[in-house]
Design a protein around this motif. Structure first.
Motif, PDB file in Angstrom:
ATOM      1  N   GLN A 196      -5.731   4.362  -2.252  1.00 64.43           N
ATOM      2  CA  GLN A 196      -5.175   5.374  -1.350  1.00 64.43           C
ATOM      3  C   GLN A 196      -5.273   6.742  -2.046  1.00 64.43           C
ATOM      4  O   GLN A 196      -5.373   6.773  -3.255  1.00 64.43           O
ATOM      5  CB  GLN A 196      -3.706   5.044  -1.039  1.00 64.43           C
ATOM      6  CG  GLN A 196      -3.536   3.918  -0.044  1.00 64.43           C
ATOM      7  CD  GLN A 196      -3.832   4.369   1.381  1.00 64.43           C
ATOM      8  OE1 GLN A 196      -3.665   5.521   1.739  1.00 64.43           O
ATOM      9  NE2 GLN A 196      -4.314   3.443   2.185  1.00 64.43           N
ATOM     10  N   PRO A 197      -5.292   7.848  -1.345  1.00 70.87           N
ATOM     11  CA  PRO A 197      -4.989   7.980   0.085  1.00 70.87           C
ATOM     12  C   PRO A 197      -6.131   7.593   1.015  1.00 70.87           C
ATOM     13  O   PRO A 197      -5.868   7.320   2.182  1.00 70.87           O
ATOM     14  CB  PRO A 197      -4.673   9.466   0.243  1.00 70.87           C
ATOM     15  CG  PRO A 197      -5.424  10.137  -0.863  1.00 70.87           C
ATOM     16  CD  PRO A 197      -5.430   9.158  -2.001  1.00 70.87           C
ATOM     17  N   ILE A 219       0.832  -1.200   0.000  1.00 72.67           N
ATOM     18  CA  ILE A 219       0.000   0.000   0.000  1.00 72.67           C
ATOM     19  C   ILE A 219       0.863   1.245   0.000  1.00 72.67           C
ATOM     20  O   ILE A 219       0.559   2.242  -0.642  1.00 72.67           O
ATOM     21  CB  ILE A 219      -0.903  -0.002   1.255  1.00 72.67           C
ATOM     22  CG1 ILE A 219      -1.852  -1.199   1.222  1.00 72.67           C
ATOM     23  CG2 ILE A 219      -1.656   1.294   1.417  1.00 72.67           C
ATOM     24  CD1 ILE A 219      -2.761  -1.253   0.030  1.00 72.67           C
ATOM     25  N   ASN A 220       1.945   1.170   0.754  1.00 74.30           N
ATOM     26  CA  ASN A 220       2.778   2.350   0.907  1.00 74.30           C
ATOM     27  C   ASN A 220       4.131   1.875   1.408  1.00 74.30           C
ATOM     28  O   ASN A 220       4.207   0.977   2.233  1.00 74.30           O
ATOM     29  CB  ASN A 220       2.125   3.292   1.944  1.00 74.30           C
ATOM     30  CG  ASN A 220       2.957   4.522   2.239  1.00 74.30           C
ATOM     31  OD1 ASN A 220       3.937   4.434   2.970  1.00 74.30           O
ATOM     32  ND2 ASN A 220       2.575   5.648   1.685  1.00 74.30           N
ATOM     33  N   THR A 221       5.178   2.476   0.891  1.00 80.56           N
ATOM     34  CA  THR A 221       6.487   2.070   1.387  1.00 80.56           C
ATOM     35  C   THR A 221       7.441   3.249   1.335  1.00 80.56           C
ATOM     36  O   THR A 221       7.354   4.096   0.461  1.00 80.56           O
ATOM     37  CB  THR A 221       7.019   0.855   0.593  1.00 80.56           C
ATOM     38  OG1 THR A 221       8.148   0.330   1.259  1.00 80.56           O
ATOM     39  CG2 THR A 221       7.376   1.206  -0.839  1.00 80.56           C
ATOM     40  N   LYS A 222       8.289   3.316   2.337  1.00 82.24           N
ATOM     41  CA  LYS A 222       9.349   4.328   2.367  1.00 82.24           C
ATOM     42  C   LYS A 222      10.650   3.587   2.637  1.00 82.24           C
ATOM     43  O   LYS A 222      10.830   3.079   3.745  1.00 82.24           O
ATOM     44  CB  LYS A 222       9.130   5.307   3.530  1.00 82.24           C
ATOM     45  CG  LYS A 222       8.169   6.442   3.257  1.00 82.24           C
ATOM     46  CD  LYS A 222       8.470   7.619   4.198  1.00 82.24           C
ATOM     47  CE  LYS A 222       7.406   7.796   5.253  1.00 82.24           C
ATOM     48  NZ  LYS A 222       7.739   8.755   6.297  1.00 82.24           N
ATOM     49  N   GLN A 280       8.974   2.814   6.292  1.00 83.52           N
ATOM     50  CA  GLN A 280       7.707   2.160   6.596  1.00 83.52           C
ATOM     51  C   GLN A 280       7.254   1.297   5.436  1.00 83.52           C
ATOM     52  O   GLN A 280       7.665   1.496   4.292  1.00 83.52           O
ATOM     53  CB  GLN A 280       6.626   3.174   6.985  1.00 83.52           C
ATOM     54  CG  GLN A 280       6.206   4.099   5.864  1.00 83.52           C
ATOM     55  CD  GLN A 280       5.313   5.236   6.371  1.00 83.52           C
ATOM     56  OE1 GLN A 280       5.411   5.628   7.542  1.00 83.52           O
ATOM     57  NE2 GLN A 280       4.473   5.770   5.507  1.00 83.52           N
ATOM     58  N   ASN A 281       6.423   0.344   5.780  1.00 85.04           N
ATOM     59  CA  ASN A 281       5.968  -0.634   4.802  1.00 85.04           C
ATOM     60  C   ASN A 281       4.557  -1.041   5.200  1.00 85.04           C
ATOM     61  O   ASN A 281       4.346  -1.566   6.286  1.00 85.04           O
ATOM     62  CB  ASN A 281       6.919  -1.850   4.862  1.00 85.04           C
ATOM     63  CG  ASN A 281       6.948  -2.611   3.568  1.00 85.04           C
ATOM     64  OD1 ASN A 281       6.482  -2.102   2.541  1.00 85.04           O
ATOM     65  ND2 ASN A 281       7.461  -3.821   3.606  1.00 85.04           N
ATOM     66  N   ASN A 292      -6.628  10.121   6.663  1.00 83.86           N
ATOM     67  CA  ASN A 292      -5.498  11.020   6.439  1.00 83.86           C
ATOM     68  C   ASN A 292      -5.912  12.217   5.589  1.00 83.86           C
ATOM     69  O   ASN A 292      -5.072  12.899   4.991  1.00 83.86           O
ATOM     70  CB  ASN A 292      -4.307  10.293   5.793  1.00 83.86           C
ATOM     71  CG  ASN A 292      -3.664   9.295   6.757  1.00 83.86           C
ATOM     72  OD1 ASN A 292      -3.874   9.366   7.966  1.00 83.86           O
ATOM     73  ND2 ASN A 292      -2.890   8.371   6.225  1.00 83.86           N
ATOM     74  N   ASP A 297      -7.444  -0.760   3.955  1.00 82.76           N
ATOM     75  CA  ASP A 297      -6.194  -0.159   4.432  1.00 82.76           C
ATOM     76  C   ASP A 297      -6.384   1.273   4.914  1.00 82.76           C
ATOM     77  O   ASP A 297      -5.405   1.990   5.127  1.00 82.76           O
ATOM     78  CB  ASP A 297      -5.167  -0.189   3.290  1.00 82.76           C
ATOM     79  CG  ASP A 297      -5.725   0.392   1.999  1.00 82.76           C
ATOM     80  OD1 ASP A 297      -6.962   0.287   1.789  1.00 82.76           O
ATOM     81  OD2 ASP A 297      -4.965   0.960   1.212  1.00 82.76           O
ATOM     82  N   VAL A 328      -1.704   3.903   6.767  1.00 82.87           N
ATOM     83  CA  VAL A 328      -0.474   4.660   6.526  1.00 82.87           C
ATOM     84  C   VAL A 328      -0.353   5.704   7.634  1.00 82.87           C
ATOM     85  O   VAL A 328      -1.213   6.552   7.786  1.00 82.87           O
ATOM     86  CB  VAL A 328      -0.507   5.353   5.147  1.00 82.87           C
ATOM     87  CG1 VAL A 328       0.759   6.166   4.924  1.00 82.87           C
ATOM     88  CG2 VAL A 328      -0.704   4.319   4.037  1.00 82.87           C
TER      89      VAL A 328
END
Ligand code: FES
Ligand code: FES
Lengths: 739, 156
Positions: free
Chosen positions: A491-492, A307-310, A509-510, A600, A497, A501
Motif C-alpha cells: 500500500q498505498p 491491509i488497513n485498519t481504523k 474500517q478493516n 487512491n 488489495d 481502502v
C-alpha cells in the motif's frame, strides 16, 4: 503502388540500435547514496541520459517508458517541447531500450507521465537553463535578458540558437533539479490536443509493430506449448519435422519445443506436425469452474494480512444495522488483438531481442537467467505491439524467440504466437472474492466498514531482482528456472488489495487480504490489478448500503466523502448525466453511479451508467457519462480517449468475459470462446474533464475501469431491483437473478 | 512449389508457395505489406481484412490459389502518407485508434461499406464493422471517423 519496405538500416534507425554517446549510469548504486530527484530522475541522474541537442536543429529526448498504444510518447514529447521552448515537431523521442535509454522499470500503473514526464520536465528545464547560461556568456548579455522561441535565443540585437551554443555545453553530469519547470501559464504545447506521433504510420501501413519487422535472412518461428500448464513431454518426432519443406531448426529442451522455417506458413505447418506427434503426460490439476471456483479459492492456503485498519470494527452504542454481501470476479484475459511476438538474433554469444514487453530492463534480467548467460550479453529493444493492457505473452514470446534463435546459426527469427497460444498461456487477471460488511447507526450513517479479499498474485512479471524467472520458456527447460512466489505490492497502491481502502471517511474500517500464492491457473497484471474487482465490490456495496439506509446513492456518497476533488467528480458526473435523486428503475432500464481515485493516488473518476435489460435478459449499456480530475492536463484528447477506452473495455469485462477451463486444460482458445464487446455493444460515452493546473498530472490509463463496472452493476440493480454480485453479468446470470 | 500471379494494389506480383498458403502471409512476408494484420487466423476478428475484387475479405482464410487474376487491395493500396484516402485522413482527424492494431481492418471494412453505401447511418456503420474487433475501446471514434469520411467522400 507504394509498399513501405524499410531497409535494415532504416528499421534500426526507427527502432533503436544506433551507437549511443551518452551516459547510462547504473541506476540503483547511485540512487542509494544521493539525494532524491523528481520523478524518474532519482534513479537515472545523468542529464545526457534524458536530453540531447542535435546538430541538425532537432532535440532528442529519452524515456525508459514505452508506447503501449495510449499516446504516452506523444504526451512526453509535448512536455519536452514546452520545457525546452522548441517546436513540438523538433522533438525526437527514443524509448525503452536497454542499450540507450534510462532504466525506468515497467511501463505500467498509469505512471508514465508522472515519473518520466516529471523527469523530463526537470531535465529539459535544466538543459534550457544551461544553454541560456552558455549563450549569456557568449553574447555577454545577462540570462534574464534572454528569451527563447523555438530554440532561437535572442536579446536584441544579438541572437544565437541552441544548435550553435550546444557545442559548448555538456550534459554529461548529474541533474540538479535546481531549474524550476515552467508555470502553467507559459505552457504552449502542454494542454493542447497535438496529434499522436504514431498514428500516421498506422493508418497507412507503415512499419509500426514488432510483428512488422523484417530483417535480412530472417526466419519465422512458432512455439509448441504443452497442452496444459504442467504437462511433460514424453516423446516427439523431431526428425520427421526437420525433413519438412523449409524447416531450418527444431529445438527441444525439456518441455520447450519450437521450430523455425524459411516461410511463415511452413513454420505453422511444422508446428502443427510437432504438436500432432508429441506425447504429453498430463494431470487434471485445475480448480473447478463456476461458483465452485470461489469455494475452492477460499480453501486454498493463503498469507493473511491486515491491509488497513481504523479502530476495531465493532461499533458501539445505539441501534446498529449490519449489512453483508459477497462479490466475485472470474479469471479474465488481456486478449490483446495482436498475439505476442518477438524478433531475436543470437550471434557471438550475444542476444539482441526486439520485444513489446512493458519492461525491457527487467525482461533482460529474466532472459539472462533463462538463457543461462549474463545480463551484458542480452539487449532488449522495445518495439510496439498491439495494446496489451498488462502482462500478456510479450515477455514469454521474447524468451521463446531467444531460445529458438540459438538454433538458427545467427539468422534472426521472428516468433509469433498463434491466437490459442495467447489465450491459453497469457497470465490472466486473478479470480477474486470480496466479502463486504458495513454497519449503519441510527442516523443511517456508516460507522464501520470491512472489506475482505481472496486473490492470487497480480504481478508475476519479470523483475530485475527476484531469484527465479518469470518467463514461460525458462520454466519449460530441461534445466528449468522456475518462478519465485511474488509478494503482493505494498500500500498505498497495493496490488490484490488495490483500491480496497475506501477514500470515504468511515470512522472504523478493516481491510483484510488472503493472498493465495499458489497459482494453478497462471495470473499476473491485468489493467488495474485488483482495483477493477475491489471497486466493483466497494462501490456496489456502498450502493446497497445507501438503499438500506433509504438514501440516494449520490447524496449518500457525498455524505461520507470529505475529499473535495472526489466530491467534485461525483457531483459533475451526476449533473452531466442528469441524475435524479431517488429515481427508480422500471424493470427494463436503470441508472447507476460509481467513483474511485485509481490506486487512491492517480486520477479521480466518477461514471454514471445507463443500462437496459431486454426480454432475453441481455444487458446493454446505452450510455456512460464520466467526470475526471487528472490534475494538470497534458493532452485533453489523450485523457478522454483513455477514459473512454477504459469504460468500454471494463463494460466488456463486466458483461461478457471469463476464461473457461476444465479440470485439466484451459478451454478458452479463440475469440469464439472469449467474446468481447463489438460495435453494437458499445455505449455512447461522454467524458468531462476538470483541469487542475496547479496540481501534478495524474495517470488516467486505469482510471475508469473500476467506476465503470460498479456503475453498470448499480444500474442493473436499479433497473431490476436485484443485485448482481457475480461477474460477468451474462444473460444466464441475470436470468437467475431476476427469475 | 507452384507460382501464383496476383494483382496487388494495381501491380502484378508473383509468389511461389503452396496452394493452401493464406493470402495474409503472402501479403505480409512476400510483398512486405504491413496493413493486413494477424490476430486470429480463423475469420473471427477482421484484423486481416483486404479487398478482393472490391469486396472485403479475410486474408487469413483465403488460400492464395483462389486468387489467380483477381485484384487484391490492401490498406497501402488505397492511400499513402502523402496522399491519404479520406478514410485514412478521417481516422487521423478523429484520432480513431489507441494501439492501432485493428485500424487497417477497420478502414478496409469501412471502405467496403462506403463503396456500396456512401452515406451510411450510425447503425449501418456499426453493423458493417460488427465483425471487426477492437480491444482498446476506440469503437465510437472509429464510427465518427467513418461518418467524417462519408462527408468527405461526398464532397470529393
Ligand atoms: S486474422 Fe483474419 S479474421 Fe482474424
Ligand atoms: S485500437 Fe487497439 S485494437 Fe483497436
Amino acid at each position: 503502388m507504394t509498399t513501405h519496405t524499410l531497409s535494415r538500416r532504416q528499421f534500426l534507425k526507427r527502432t533503436g540500435v544506433i551507437v549511443s554517446t551518452f551516459t547510462l549510469a547504473g541506476p540503483t548504486a547511485i540512487a542509494q547514496q544521493s539525494t532524491p530527484l523528481p520523478g524518474g530522475l532519482s534513479n537515472n541522474r545523468m542529464l545526457d541520459g534524458w536530453v540531447r541537442i542535435n546538430s541538425n536543429n532537432t532535440v532528442t529526448v529519452f524515456t525508459g517508458k514505452c508506447e503501449i498504444g495510449q499516446g504516452i510518447l506523444t504526451a512526453l514529447a509535448q512536455i519536452a517541447a514546452d520545457e525546452l521552448d522548441v517546436a513540438y515537431e523538433r522533438v525526437e523521442i527514443i524509448s525503452a531500450d536497454t542499450a540507450r535509454t534510462p532504466n525506468e522499470g515497467m511501463t505500467a500503473g498509469s505512471l508514465s507521465v508522472e515519473n518520466s514526464g516529471t523527469a523530463l520536465r526537470f531535465a529539459c528545464a535544466e538543459a534550457r537553463g544551461m544553454l541560456l547560461a552558455a549563450a549569456s556568456r557568449k553574447l555577454n548579455v545577462a540570462v534574464e535578458k534572454l528569451s527563447v522561441a523555438d530554440g532561437a535565443i535572442s536579446a536584441t540585437p544579438v541572437r544565437m540558437t541552441y544548435w550553435e551554443v550546444a557545442k559548448d555545453v555538456s550534459f554529461k553530469r548529474e541533474a540538479t533539479a535546481t531549474f524550476k519547470p515552467k508555470p502553467v501559464a507559459q505552457h504552449k504545447v502542454i494542454g493542447k490536443n497535438v496529434p499522436r506521433l504514431d498514428l500516421p504510420a498506422k493508418v497507412t501501413g507503415g512499419t509500426a509493430y514488432v510483428q512488422d519487422m523484417r530483417l535480412p535472412g530472417m526466419l519465422f518461428g512458432r512455439v509448441v506449448r504443452p497442452p496444459s500448464y504442467r504437462a511433460t513431454l514424453q516423446s516427439v518426432d523431431e526428425a520427421a519435422v526437420r525433413a519438412m519443406p523449409g524447416v531450418v531448426a527444431v529445438t527441444r529442451d525439456g518441455n520447450f519445443l519450437a521450430v523455425a522455417a524459411e516461410r511463415e506458413e511452413q513454420a505453422i505447418k511444422a508446428a502443427q506436425a510437432l504438436r500432432a506427434s508429441a506425447k504429453w503426460n498430463e494431470t487434471p490439476d485445475l480448480p473447478p469452474s463456476g461458483l465452485a471456483l470461489y469455494d475452492h479459492l477460499k480453501k486454498m492456503p493463503a498469507r493473511d494480512s491486515v491491509i488497513n485498519t481504523k479502530t476495531p470494527v465493532n461499533a458501539s452504542g445505539g441501534k446498529i444495522t449490519t449489512i453483508e454481501a459477497e462479490y466475485t470476479r472470474p479469471f479474465q484475459a488481456h486478449g490483446a488483438l495482436g498475439p505476442s511476438a518477438a524478433v531475436a538474433q543470437f550471434q557471438d554469444g550475444k542476444y539482441q531481442v526486439w520485444t513489446h514487453s512493458q519492461g525491457v530492463f527487467p525482461l533482460r534480467t529474466d532472459l539472462a537467467k533463462a538463457l543461462k548467460t549474463t545480463v551484458a550479453n542480452v539487449t532488449c529493444t522495445h518495439v510496439e505491439g498491439a495494446g496489451c493492457y498488462g502482462h500478456n505473452g510479450a515477455d514469454d514470446a521474447a524468451c521463446d524467440a531467444a531460445l529458438l534463435a540459438r538454433a538458427t546459426n545467427g539468422r534472426p527469427v521472428k516468433l509469433q504466437w498463434m491466437r490459442d497460444d495467447e489465450f491459453v498461456w497469457e497470465p490472466y487477471g486473478s479470480a477474486m472474492i470480496m466479502k463486504m460488511q458495513a454497519q449503519l447507526d441510527e442516523a443511517k450513517n456508516i460507522v464501520s466498514w470491512q472489506h475482505e479479499i481472496w486473490s492470487h498474485p497480480h504481478n508475476t512479471r519479470p523483475t530485475s531482482n527476484a531469484a527465479g524467472s518469470f518467463v514461460l520458456g525458462g520454466w519449460h527447460l530441461a534445466n528449468p528456472v522456475p518462478p519465485v512466489v511474488p509478494n503482493n505490492g505494498p500500500q498505498p497502491a497495493g496490488a490484490a488489495d488495490r483500491n480496497a481502502v475506501p477514500l470515504y471517511d468511515f470512522p472504523r474500517q478493516n481491510i483484510l487480504l488472503h493472498y493465495v500464492t499458489d497459482m494453478p491457473v497462471r495470473t499476473s497484471a491485468l489493467r488495474t490489478l485488483g482495483a477493477y474487482a475491489n471497486v466493483f465490490a466497494l462501490e456496489s456495496f456502498i450502493d446497497e448500503v445507501a438503499l438500506a439506509a433509504g438514501a440516494d446513492p449520490v447524496e449518500f456518497r457525498l455524505r461520507h466523502m470529505k475529499n473535495p476533488r472526489a466530491r467534485a467528480v461525483i457531483e459533475l458526473a451526476a449533473q452531466k448525466a442528469g441524475w435524479k435523486p431517488g429515481a427508480k428503475g422500471n424493470g427494463t432500464s436503470g441508472r447507476g453511479i460509481a467513483f474511485a481515485q485509481y490506486k487512491n493516488l492517480a486520477c479521480y473518476c466518477a461514471v454514471v451508467a445507463d443500462v437496459t435489460v431486454d426480454r432475453t435478459d441481455n444487458v446493454r449499456v446505452t450510455r456512460a457519462v464520466s467526470a475526471v480530475d487528472a490534475g494538470l492536463i497534458i493532452n485533453p484528447e489523450g485523457i478522454i480517449h483513455q477514459i473512454e477506452g477504459g469504460i468500454i473495455q471494463s463494460a466488456s469485462w463486466t458483461l461478457k468475459e471469463q476464461v473457461k477451463f476444465d479440470r485439466q486444460r484451459i478451454t478458452t482458445r479463440s475469440w469464439a470462446d472469449y467474446p468481447i464487446f463489438t460495435f453494437n455493444d458499445v455505449p455512447a460515452v461522454e467524458v468531462h474533464l476538470i483541469n487542475m493546473p496547479n496540481e501534478r498530472p495524474l495517470g488516467t490509463g486505469e482510471g475508469s475501469q473500476g467506476p465503470a463496472v460498479a456503475a453498470i452493476a448499480n444500474a442493473i440493480a436499479n433497473a431490476t431491483g436485484k443485485r448482481p454480485r457475480d461477474l460477468p453479468f451474462t444473460p444466464d446470470k441475470v436470468r437467475a437473478l431476476t427469475s | 512449389m507452384p507460382d501464383y500471379i496476383l494483382r496487388v494494389n494495381g501491380t502484378q506480383r508473383t509468389v511461389s508457395t503452396d496452394a493452401d498458403t493464406p493470402l495474409l502471409y503472402v501479403l505480409r512476408n512476400d510483398f512486405e505489406l504491413n496493413g493486413p494484420k494477424y490476430s486470429c487466423g480463423m475469420a473471427q476478428c477482421g484484423a486481416c481484412t483486404v479487398h478482393i475484387e472490391g469486396r472485403a475479405a479475410r486474408s487469413c482464410v483465403t488460400p492464395v490459389s483462389s486468387l489467380a487474376g483477381k485484384a487484391v487491395t490492401t490498406l497501402e493500396g488505397i492511400g499513402t502518407l502523402d496522399k491519404m484516402h479520406p478514410l485514412q485522413k478521417a481516422f487521423l482527424d478523429e484520432q480513431a485508434a489507441q494501439c492501432g492494431y485493428c485500424t487497417s481492418g477497420m478502414i478496409m471494412a469501412a471502405k467496403a461499406l462506403l463503396d456500396s453505401t456512401p452515406k451510411p447511418s450510425d447503425a449501418q456503420i456499426r453493423n458493417a464493422l460488427a465483425g471487426n474487433l477492437c480491444r482498446c475501446g476506440s469503437h465510437n471514434r472509429i464510427v465518427r471517423a467513418v461518418q467524417r469520411a462519408a462527408g468527405a467522400v461526398k464532397g470529393a
